[in-house]
Write an enzyme that holds these catalytic residues in place. Sequence first.
Site, PDB file in Angstrom:
ATOM      1  N   GLN A 103      43.220  32.235  77.281  1.00 53.66           N
ATOM      2  CA  GLN A 103      43.147  32.091  78.729  1.00 53.66           C
ATOM      3  C   GLN A 103      41.807  32.544  79.288  1.00 53.66           C
ATOM      4  O   GLN A 103      41.314  32.008  80.281  1.00 53.66           O
ATOM      5  CB  GLN A 103      44.295  32.856  79.399  1.00 53.66           C
ATOM      6  CG  GLN A 103      44.253  34.364  79.193  1.00 53.66           C
ATOM      7  CD  GLN A 103      45.589  35.030  79.459  1.00 53.66           C
ATOM      8  OE1 GLN A 103      46.134  34.911  80.542  1.00 53.66           O
ATOM      9  NE2 GLN A 103      46.120  35.721  78.469  1.00 53.66           N
ATOM     10  N   ARG A 104      41.194  33.525  78.664  1.00 55.43           N
ATOM     11  CA  ARG A 104      39.932  34.032  79.206  1.00 55.43           C
ATOM     12  C   ARG A 104      38.703  33.422  78.525  1.00 55.43           C
ATOM     13  O   ARG A 104      37.576  33.693  78.930  1.00 55.43           O
ATOM     14  CB  ARG A 104      39.882  35.556  79.094  1.00 55.43           C
ATOM     15  CG  ARG A 104      39.689  36.109  77.702  1.00 55.43           C
ATOM     16  CD  ARG A 104      39.804  37.618  77.699  1.00 55.43           C
ATOM     17  NE  ARG A 104      39.238  38.197  76.494  1.00 55.43           N
ATOM     18  CZ  ARG A 104      39.466  39.436  76.078  1.00 55.43           C
ATOM     19  NH1 ARG A 104      40.278  40.218  76.783  1.00 55.43           N
ATOM     20  NH2 ARG A 104      38.895  39.902  74.993  1.00 55.43           N
TER      21      ARG A 104
ATOM     22  N   VAL B 198      39.278  39.265  84.736  1.00 58.17           N
ATOM     23  CA  VAL B 198      40.245  38.178  84.853  1.00 58.17           C
ATOM     24  C   VAL B 198      41.471  38.622  85.645  1.00 58.17           C
ATOM     25  O   VAL B 198      42.200  37.788  86.191  1.00 58.17           O
ATOM     26  CB  VAL B 198      40.689  37.658  83.467  1.00 58.17           C
ATOM     27  CG1 VAL B 198      39.513  37.051  82.717  1.00 58.17           C
ATOM     28  CG2 VAL B 198      41.361  38.747  82.637  1.00 58.17           C
ATOM     29  N   ASP B 199      41.705  39.914  85.721  1.00 58.25           N
ATOM     30  CA  ASP B 199      42.910  40.428  86.386  1.00 58.25           C
ATOM     31  C   ASP B 199      42.845  40.321  87.907  1.00 58.25           C
ATOM     32  O   ASP B 199      43.858  40.516  88.576  1.00 58.25           O
ATOM     33  CB  ASP B 199      43.147  41.890  86.001  1.00 58.25           C
ATOM     34  CG  ASP B 199      43.514  42.056  84.543  1.00 58.25           C
ATOM     35  OD1 ASP B 199      44.198  41.169  84.009  1.00 58.25           O
ATOM     36  OD2 ASP B 199      43.118  43.069  83.933  1.00 58.25           O
TER      37      ASP B 199
ATOM     38  N   GLU C 149      52.156  40.373  81.215  1.00 61.65           N
ATOM     39  CA  GLU C 149      52.303  41.384  80.170  1.00 61.65           C
ATOM     40  C   GLU C 149      52.701  42.742  80.752  1.00 61.65           C
ATOM     41  O   GLU C 149      53.270  43.582  80.069  1.00 61.65           O
ATOM     42  CB  GLU C 149      50.995  41.543  79.393  1.00 61.65           C
ATOM     43  CG  GLU C 149      49.840  42.071  80.242  1.00 61.65           C
ATOM     44  CD  GLU C 149      48.535  42.220  79.484  1.00 61.65           C
ATOM     45  OE1 GLU C 149      48.541  42.034  78.253  1.00 61.65           O
ATOM     46  OE2 GLU C 149      47.510  42.522  80.133  1.00 61.65           O
TER      47      GLU C 149
ATOM     48  N   MET D 240      48.093  37.607  80.785  1.00 62.79           N
ATOM     49  CA  MET D 240      47.517  38.925  81.032  1.00 62.79           C
ATOM     50  C   MET D 240      47.840  39.408  82.436  1.00 62.79           C
ATOM     51  O   MET D 240      48.208  38.631  83.307  1.00 62.79           O
ATOM     52  CB  MET D 240      46.001  38.883  80.817  1.00 62.79           C
ATOM     53  CG  MET D 240      45.591  38.707  79.361  1.00 62.79           C
ATOM     54  SD  MET D 240      43.782  38.625  79.176  1.00 62.79           S
ATOM     55  CE  MET D 240      43.655  38.620  77.375  1.00 62.79           C
ATOM     56  N   GLY D 241      47.658  40.713  82.646  1.00 67.52           N
ATOM     57  CA  GLY D 241      47.936  41.327  83.937  1.00 67.52           C
ATOM     58  C   GLY D 241      48.742  42.588  83.752  1.00 67.52           C
ATOM     59  O   GLY D 241      49.965  42.537  83.616  1.00 67.52           O
TER      60      GLY D 241
ATOM     61  N   TYR E 254      43.748  35.595  74.254  1.00 66.13           N
ATOM     62  CA  TYR E 254      42.321  35.356  74.458  1.00 66.13           C
ATOM     63  C   TYR E 254      42.021  33.925  74.904  1.00 66.13           C
ATOM     64  O   TYR E 254      40.963  33.668  75.481  1.00 66.13           O
ATOM     65  CB  TYR E 254      41.540  35.655  73.176  1.00 66.13           C
ATOM     66  CG  TYR E 254      41.440  37.120  72.824  1.00 66.13           C
ATOM     67  CD1 TYR E 254      42.011  38.100  73.633  1.00 66.13           C
ATOM     68  CD2 TYR E 254      40.765  37.533  71.686  1.00 66.13           C
ATOM     69  CE1 TYR E 254      41.934  39.442  73.312  1.00 66.13           C
ATOM     70  CE2 TYR E 254      40.667  38.884  71.350  1.00 66.13           C
ATOM     71  CZ  TYR E 254      41.253  39.833  72.167  1.00 66.13           C
ATOM     72  OH  TYR E 254      41.158  41.163  71.846  1.00 66.13           O
TER      73      TYR E 254
END
Length: 420
Positions: free
Chosen positions: A299-300, A143-144, A247, A190-191, A297
């Site tokens: 988002q993914r 996802v990143d 994040e 995330m990231g 979670y």
Amino acid sequence: MAIRNAFYAQSGGVTAVINASACGVIETARKHPDRIGKVFAGRNGIIGALREELIDTSLESEEAIRALIHTPGGAFGSCRYKLKNISENQREYERLIEVFRAHDIGYFFYNGGGDSQDTAYKVSQIADKMGYPITCIGVPKTVDNDLPFTDCCPGFGSVAKYIATSTLEAGLDIKSMCESSTKVFILEVMGRHAGWIAASAGLASKSEAEPPHIILFPEIPFRREAFLERVDFCVKNYGYCVIVASEGAQHEDGRFLADTGNKDAFGHTQLGGVAPTLANMVKQALGYKYHWAVADYLQRAARHIASATDVEQAYAVGKAAVEMALSGKQAVMPIIVRDQARPYRWHIGEAPLSDVANQEKKMPIHYIRDDGFGITQDCRDYLEPLIAGESFPPFEDGLPKVARLQNELTEKKLKTEFTL
């Protein structure tokens, strides 16, 4: 040529479309019964191979495998387990080869990010060293969006669509209440080292006055005073301020704003809490009422709002991995190559695992606005095709219908057990 079995495993954080890649691998393998026998899936990723816990996917119906396309999560179980360097623990790799040999596995497909591509590459090396013929192909997933060479990573487009949509919808909520209630809203996404997911929130905005008013990227050092000044400006001029923070947002010296002091299974710093950290900063300095949320979670896992482009590409890399293996390719990963942006056209290429392993692709600096708080038109042009199209799952009794697999393990053949 002799018929040999295949091993497929999922690794790392799952996505809304990783199972679409699994579907691509399994369906394509089933079209070549003269070359590939059974496709075994590792229960909980590479751990399943080490423990000789192999799921026999040949027992699943065509309908069940096809349903993987619209099922989020990891259908066979994933893991955060990174094999050590061969020089540090050769026994792990020898165990993999023992299991592969026992079950006549001649194809290894590993579906994951940079660490996973490193594992696939190392397996190809140790297999060659031990004289065991096995074809190792990486299947990209993260996802990143931080794998090199590929234009984008399967899994990212759907997260980007979810974050952009959530920013748009939450922004309307905050705007409608800001006169007498919350004035600052912070969404943590995330990231760790790359701000692709945070950047996708920028697609929700059509003008400077619309949210997100501030995006915090890992690539841009956090500047406290500039951040607070921007928050204050937005509240005073627009009535409210919506912030999307990666994040991995960090200080100029490299310290994460949300460093917990702990490490995960891959040795990475565990993150979490950048949203409340920023909220407290705003409250203490400016006194504005705030709310914050962590996409985490959600988002993914949001397959219900997946990008049609992402679903198509996720299936395509799984399909291509099998085709590459059957064509004699070794230690490569299928990649997505952008031919043009408008209309968006792409094709499948390839990259050597030796170059992909453990590499991170950060956002180009020209994708980030000069003030460091937003995206440029170049970034928008890159992102928009990746969230394009809807691929809604079928619904049953008001809820998304998902694949329900048997996940039956094949009989073990080795006498020894393996302890992690």
